[in-house]
Write a protein that holds these residues in place. Sequence first.
Motif, mmCIF file in Angstrom:
data_model
loop_
_atom_site.group_PDB
_atom_site.id
_atom_site.type_symbol
_atom_site.label_atom_id
_atom_site.label_comp_id
_atom_site.label_asym_id
_atom_site.label_seq_id
_atom_site.Cartn_x
_atom_site.Cartn_y
_atom_site.Cartn_z
ATOM 1 N N PRO A 21 0.781 -0.978 -0.031
ATOM 2 C CA PRO A 21 -0.013 -0.075 0.114
ATOM 3 C C PRO A 21 0.868 1.302 -0.193
ATOM 4 C CG PRO A 21 0.140 -0.952 1.998
ATOM 5 C CD PRO A 21 0.787 -1.889 1.268
ATOM 6 N N GLU A 22 0.241 2.435 -0.156
ATOM 7 C CA GLU A 22 1.236 3.669 -0.320
ATOM 8 C C GLU A 22 1.773 3.889 0.948
ATOM 9 O OE1 GLU A 22 2.599 7.503 -0.142
ATOM 10 O OE2 GLU A 22 0.922 6.858 1.182
ATOM 11 N N ASN A 23 1.255 3.624 2.302
ATOM 12 C CA ASN A 23 2.007 3.591 3.424
ATOM 13 C C ASN A 23 1.668 2.441 4.217
ATOM 14 O OD1 ASN A 23 2.896 4.437 6.174
ATOM 15 N ND2 ASN A 23 2.238 6.472 5.816
ATOM 16 N N SER A 24 2.618 1.724 4.357
ATOM 17 C CA SER A 24 2.627 0.275 4.943
ATOM 18 C C SER A 24 2.714 0.544 6.500
ATOM 19 C CB SER A 24 3.721 -0.652 4.607
ATOM 20 O OG SER A 24 5.018 -0.045 4.950
ATOM 21 N N VAL A 25 3.432 1.505 6.962
ATOM 22 C CA VAL A 25 3.223 1.647 8.442
ATOM 23 C C VAL A 25 1.907 2.120 8.876
ATOM 24 C CG1 VAL A 25 4.239 3.115 10.328
ATOM 25 C CG2 VAL A 25 5.686 2.306 8.406
ATOM 26 N N ALA A 26 1.114 2.928 8.177
ATOM 27 C CA ALA A 26 -0.167 3.246 8.576
ATOM 28 C C ALA A 26 -1.089 2.016 8.547
ATOM 29 C CB ALA A 26 -0.835 4.195 7.390
ATOM 30 N N GLN A 27 -0.925 0.932 7.606
ATOM 31 C CA GLN A 27 -1.627 -0.322 7.613
ATOM 32 C C GLN A 27 -1.350 -1.249 8.630
ATOM 33 O OE1 GLN A 27 -4.226 -0.590 5.599
ATOM 34 N NE2 GLN A 27 -3.796 1.414 4.969
ATOM 35 N N VAL A 28 -0.050 -1.298 8.873
ATOM 36 C CA VAL A 28 0.721 -2.280 9.853
ATOM 37 C C VAL A 28 1.780 -1.354 10.913
ATOM 38 C CG1 VAL A 28 1.879 -4.555 10.078
ATOM 39 C CG2 VAL A 28 0.484 -4.054 7.828
#
Length: 250
Positions: free
Chosen positions: A228-235
């Motif tokens: 995704p565009e921002n993996s930290v925001a998702q995980v």
Amino acid sequence: MKCKNCGYQNTEGASFCRRCGAPLQGVSLTQRSFPKWIFGLAAIIIILVIAGLVIFLHESDTPDHESNPHQNETLATQASSAASDAMMPTMDDLGDPPYPQDDGGIHRYSYEILDCGWNEAFQLAQEAGGYLAHINSEEEFNYIVGEIENKGYHKMQFHIGGRRDSGDQNYYWVDYDDQTYGDSLNSSMGDWFWMIGEPSFTSDGVEERYLNIFYYNKQEKWVANDEPENSVAQVPKFSGHVGYIVEYDD
């Protein structure tokens, strides 16, 4: 009346001999008349002389190259070439190239650690004077992996300069304006590049349109994966383990 000059017998009343043109008896030279055909001939001669003079003057005023067809062709070619050169834009006119001119070789790279999304990484890479890395050969991939491991970054995941447009399942590298170009990475990159089962385009219902690389334990090697565009925001647990690779052409 008989001509005293040639003996020709002319008709009575004639002023001049029809054979030799001599005046007959009793006719002065001032009374002599000339046949009409003489005047016609003189007029024709005068016209021809005038026409010849006009042609001569015209050719004298014409540049020499007009009389040489081969020279004409050469001059026309030179003029056409000069016009084409004048119309062709230079690299200065075009500004930045749409994508790296020496794409595909091994260049200089930097490895930045930052919890950021792909778009932020794209911008930061340009501000640093480079661009998000494009990996175009197994040799280049192995070189980058070697530098990552030498720096002890084997637990990191790095944004690289590939993505896809929404609605399109083909991944591409992007140029300085974030426009996709070149061949689809789905088919042009071999098993040395992609993680098994990738690209997957979504994960747990979240759209994945961007590329990163990371070390995949199950395959025991570094692989490319869509994210995704921002993996930290998702995980959130990925925080502290995200970065991006900047490639420089110098």
